[in-house]
Design a protein around this motif. Structure first.
Motif, mmCIF file in Angstrom:
data_model
loop_
_atom_site.group_PDB
_atom_site.id
_atom_site.type_symbol
_atom_site.label_atom_id
_atom_site.label_comp_id
_atom_site.label_asym_id
_atom_site.label_seq_id
_atom_site.Cartn_x
_atom_site.Cartn_y
_atom_site.Cartn_z
ATOM 1 N N ASP A 1 -31.402 28.171 -19.862
ATOM 2 C CA ASP A 1 -31.833 29.516 -19.340
ATOM 3 C C ASP A 1 -31.897 29.157 -17.814
ATOM 4 O O ASP A 1 -32.259 28.126 -17.228
ATOM 5 C CB ASP A 1 -33.287 29.960 -20.137
ATOM 6 N N SER B 1 -33.737 30.846 -15.668
ATOM 7 C CA SER B 1 -35.143 30.887 -15.113
ATOM 8 C C SER B 1 -35.965 29.956 -15.651
ATOM 9 O O SER B 1 -37.263 29.913 -15.052
ATOM 10 C CB SER B 1 -35.624 32.260 -15.497
ATOM 11 N N TYR C 1 -32.807 24.661 -29.353
ATOM 12 C CA TYR C 1 -33.169 24.540 -28.233
ATOM 13 C C TYR C 1 -34.638 24.117 -28.304
ATOM 14 O O TYR C 1 -35.609 24.334 -29.017
ATOM 15 C CB TYR C 1 -33.554 26.243 -27.701
ATOM 16 N N ASP D 1 -35.157 40.894 -25.047
ATOM 17 C CA ASP D 1 -34.167 40.026 -24.351
ATOM 18 C C ASP D 1 -34.579 40.156 -22.867
ATOM 19 O O ASP D 1 -34.033 38.926 -22.121
ATOM 20 C CB ASP D 1 -32.665 40.454 -24.500
ATOM 21 N N THR E 1 -38.714 34.692 -25.415
ATOM 22 C CA THR E 1 -38.521 33.493 -25.119
ATOM 23 C C THR E 1 -37.221 32.869 -25.132
ATOM 24 O O THR E 1 -36.625 31.595 -25.046
ATOM 25 C CB THR E 1 -39.520 32.490 -25.799
ATOM 26 N N PRO F 1 -33.532 31.780 -25.192
ATOM 27 C CA PRO F 1 -32.655 31.579 -24.080
ATOM 28 C C PRO F 1 -31.813 32.588 -23.601
ATOM 29 O O PRO F 1 -31.178 33.189 -24.525
ATOM 30 C CB PRO F 1 -32.376 30.143 -24.220
ATOM 31 N N GLU F 2 -31.573 32.662 -22.101
ATOM 32 C CA GLU F 2 -30.543 33.929 -21.914
ATOM 33 C C GLU F 2 -29.128 33.635 -22.474
ATOM 34 O O GLU F 2 -28.733 34.526 -22.735
ATOM 35 C CB GLU F 2 -30.436 33.478 -20.226
ATOM 36 N N CYS F 3 -28.821 32.195 -22.630
ATOM 37 C CA CYS F 3 -27.436 31.956 -23.071
ATOM 38 C C CYS F 3 -27.243 32.478 -24.252
ATOM 39 O O CYS F 3 -26.137 32.758 -24.653
ATOM 40 C CB CYS F 3 -27.022 30.487 -23.117
ATOM 41 N N TRP G 1 -28.248 35.645 -25.228
ATOM 42 C CA TRP G 1 -28.184 37.102 -25.155
ATOM 43 C C TRP G 1 -26.576 37.342 -24.256
ATOM 44 O O TRP G 1 -26.169 38.646 -24.419
ATOM 45 C CB TRP G 1 -29.117 37.591 -24.156
ATOM 46 N N TRP H 1 -28.908 34.799 -11.693
ATOM 47 C CA TRP H 1 -28.713 33.442 -12.275
ATOM 48 C C TRP H 1 -28.456 32.368 -11.147
ATOM 49 O O TRP H 1 -28.651 31.253 -11.468
ATOM 50 C CB TRP H 1 -27.531 33.310 -13.151
ATOM 51 N N TRP I 1 -26.350 28.907 -11.907
ATOM 52 C CA TRP I 1 -26.273 28.956 -13.535
ATOM 53 C C TRP I 1 -25.352 29.757 -14.040
ATOM 54 O O TRP I 1 -24.782 30.675 -13.748
ATOM 55 C CB TRP I 1 -27.553 29.183 -14.051
ATOM 56 N N PRO J 1 -23.431 30.579 -17.987
ATOM 57 C CA PRO J 1 -23.642 30.509 -19.602
ATOM 58 C C PRO J 1 -22.828 29.476 -19.934
ATOM 59 O O PRO J 1 -21.606 29.126 -19.657
ATOM 60 C CB PRO J 1 -23.111 31.599 -20.019
#
Length: 210
Positions: free
Chosen positions: A54, A56, A77, A170, A174, A176-178, A180, A203, A206, A208
């Motif tokens: 993620d 963030s 994760y 999303d 919690t 992780p962004e990856c 989504w 991002w 960062w 994905p």
């Protein structure tokens, strides 16, 4: 289209069968495990790589486990070294079941009908995140989609009790962004993805991991 008809998806005895124990664990994995404990209970899998999950939350570590042929199967994760989220690859990952219903590599519309029926019967409270993915905070479960040879199929993402609050959101949850990124939950005539073309993310540097 039945799940068995989807090309490129592992079926039959070669796919592991895991049961979801909502908020507690899935298959041999229990939320709160350390990385070494997770690796020890994944039969026939090895660690393929580690990545920042993620942009963030740099403390969110992703670990990809795969089969002997380096085929992705399970994404685990960790926060502070403890397992808090598990995602199963739709193609090579275990078949996760809930109350006897398969969750992995299903036709999205079929699985959505199952959730909405369970919602109508008062068995669970289905909610949708801002990007339209269904799930149940009370189960710590979100269902995403993954592209395969001739369409998209379902990919379950699960979190433990401590992290289940608003997990379907999303933006604020919690997960992780990856998890989504990519194709959004399909609707008739739509093939939307996140982020959409031309969208400026926050991002930084960062990217994905998949």
């Amino acid at each position: 289209m039945a799940a068995a008809e989807i090309r490129g998806v592992v079926k039959g005895p070669t796919r592991l069968d895991w049961e979801l124990m909502p908020l507690v664990g899935v298959g041999p994995l229990c939320f709160g495990m350390r990385i070494t404990e997770v690796a020890a209970v994944l039969p026939g899998m090895t660690e393929l790589r580690r990545f920042q999950a993620d942009p963030s939350f740099r403390e969110a570590l992703g670990v990809e486990f795969g089969t002997g042929r380096a085929e992705s199967a399970v994404y685990a994760y960790f926060i502070d070294g403890r397992l808090f989220c598990v995602a199963v690859d739709a193609v090579h990952g275990p078949q996760v079941t809930l109350w006897g219903r398969e969750l992995t590599a299903c036709v999205p519309a079929d699985l959505e009908r199952f959730f909405l029926h369970a919602h109508a019967c008062g068995l669970l409270d289905v909610s949708y995140g801002p990007r339209g993915n269904p799930g149940a905070n009370g189960l710590g479960l979100v269902v995403r989609v993954q592209e395969v040879a001739n369409g998209v199929v379902t990919r379950p993402v699960m979190v433990g009790r401590t992290w289940a609050d608003r997990c379907t959101d999303d933006w604020e949850g919690t997960i992780p962004e990856c998890e989504w990124v990519g194709r959004l939950w399909p609707h008739p005539g739509e093939t939307a993805s996140w982020p959409p073309p031309g969208h400026k993310t926050h991002w930084g540097g960062w990217r994905p991991p998949f």
